[in-house]
Design an enzyme around this catalytic site. Structure first.
Site, mmCIF file in Angstrom:
data_model
loop_
_atom_site.group_PDB
_atom_site.id
_atom_site.type_symbol
_atom_site.label_atom_id
_atom_site.label_comp_id
_atom_site.label_asym_id
_atom_site.label_seq_id
_atom_site.Cartn_x
_atom_site.Cartn_y
_atom_site.Cartn_z
ATOM 1 N N SER A 1 -20.308 -4.028 -68.319
ATOM 2 C CA SER A 1 -21.329 -4.648 -67.471
ATOM 3 C C SER A 1 -21.852 -3.618 -66.488
ATOM 4 O O SER A 1 -21.164 -2.647 -66.157
ATOM 5 C CB SER A 1 -20.766 -5.871 -66.718
ATOM 6 O OG SER A 1 -19.687 -5.498 -65.874
ATOM 7 N N GLU B 1 -0.852 13.490 -80.039
ATOM 8 C CA GLU B 1 -1.424 12.908 -78.824
ATOM 9 C C GLU B 1 -1.973 14.009 -77.933
ATOM 10 O O GLU B 1 -1.309 15.024 -77.704
ATOM 11 C CB GLU B 1 -0.355 12.113 -78.072
ATOM 12 C CG GLU B 1 -0.832 11.516 -76.760
ATOM 13 C CD GLU B 1 0.244 10.694 -76.063
ATOM 14 O OE1 GLU B 1 0.238 10.636 -74.827
ATOM 15 O OE2 GLU B 1 1.102 10.108 -76.775
ATOM 16 N N GLU C 1 -4.734 11.609 -67.171
ATOM 17 C CA GLU C 1 -3.735 10.688 -66.641
ATOM 18 C C GLU C 1 -3.708 10.978 -65.141
ATOM 19 O O GLU C 1 -3.309 12.078 -64.738
ATOM 20 C CB GLU C 1 -2.357 10.917 -67.244
ATOM 21 C CG GLU C 1 -2.243 10.512 -68.700
ATOM 22 C CD GLU C 1 -0.834 10.698 -69.253
ATOM 23 O OE1 GLU C 1 -0.459 9.949 -70.171
ATOM 24 O OE2 GLU C 1 -0.114 11.594 -68.763
#
Length: 285
Positions: free
Chosen positions: A75, A137, A142
């Protein structure tokens, strides 16, 4: 025709400067050019694109996190993930994860304009495919701008935890110790970088990852090189792009989120303005 092209390039440059930041992909290898990977790029100007993204409800172990589909959406030109307080005793951190439906491998470059939630939790942007015993990964982002562990409040809010894992048959390889020590800190960025000295929740920043080859990854903050990795083993899997917001009772996360913070709608949400992902193509002629 040349003059018209030049004028167009000048206009684009001025628009970029007027917006306050100007970004470019890393210089491609000789004879190559970057082309957009549409399935892994989005401006988030409409609704949640279910052709590109899904909402995973897999939960982290030993944490109070519960992934639910209603805590992520699109949104106002952003993809968002929010953490809210649940009445459940054990799973009180209600949150979400958004994952790409397409996968990609090296060589590639991905970047997104992202703003962290202002809670003690990891705002993430990463690539993964596999499970605890077998996976590749790459963690681009992070960060925790508001750690609940007091001893970490002077370091963690400015630090970007970019790293890699290669796990085969339950044996884990991750960043070498020297690479771990070189984690980027916004206070050490160049003076021209918009992220200089800022916490991750203060503003949007463009975080990028150039996955060069089977062993090398270069990270970027607003186009400025910000740490790299070199693995011993080869990356061997095509990877999904993922975002999530999660907390846990661990020092390496900065400590558990404060429950009262989850009630504050100004703090409990991470935002992604856009993501652009590129792959290399041969230049013809």
């Amino acid at each position: 025709m040349r003059f018209s092209t030049f004028k167009f390039q000048v206009i684009i440059l001025l628009l970029g400067l007027a917006h306050g930041q100007l970004y470019a992909q890393p210089t491609p290898p000789e004879g190559k050019k970057w082309i957009i990977e549409k399935s892994l790029s989005d401006e988030f100007n409409g609704s949640f694109d279910t052709n590109k993204w899904s909402k995973s409800t897999w939960n982290y172990k030993n944490t109070p996190c519960e992934m639910v589909t209603q805590n992520a959406g699109v949104s106002d030109g952003n993809m968002w993930i929010k953490a809210t307080l649940s009445e459940k005793d054990s799973l009180w951190f209600k949150t979400a994860r958004v994952q790409s439906k397409s996968k990609i491998s090296f060589p590639m470059y991905t970047e997104c304009r992202i703003k962290a939630a202002n809670i003690s939790a990891y705002t993430t942007y990463w690539l993964n495919n596999g499970n605890a015993n077998s996976r590749d990964e790459i963690d681009i982002c992070e960060n925790n701008p508001k750690p609940s562990i007091a001893a970490q409040t002077k370091i963690r809010p400015y630090t970007l935890y970019s790293q890699y894992f290669i796990v085969k048959n339950g044996v884990t390889e991750r960043n070498h110790s020297e690479e771990q020590k070189r984690r980027p800190d916004t206070r050490n960025l160049s003076d021209k970088n918009p992220a200089k000295g800022k916490k991750w929740n203060e503003d949007y920043q463009v975080l990028g990852c150039y996955w060069k080859d089977s062993k090398n990854v270069q990270f970027y903050i607003n186009g400025e090189p910000a740490g790299s990795t070199n693995s011993k083993q080869d990356f061997s899997l095509d990877l999904n792009i993922i975002w999530d917001l999660w907390t846990g009772p661990f020092d390496y996360l900065g400590g558990l989120a404060i429950k009262e913070d989850l009630k504050n709608s100004q703090w409990n949400t991470m935002y992604v303005d856009w993501i652009h992902t590129y792959k290399l193509e041969n230049i013809k002629n």
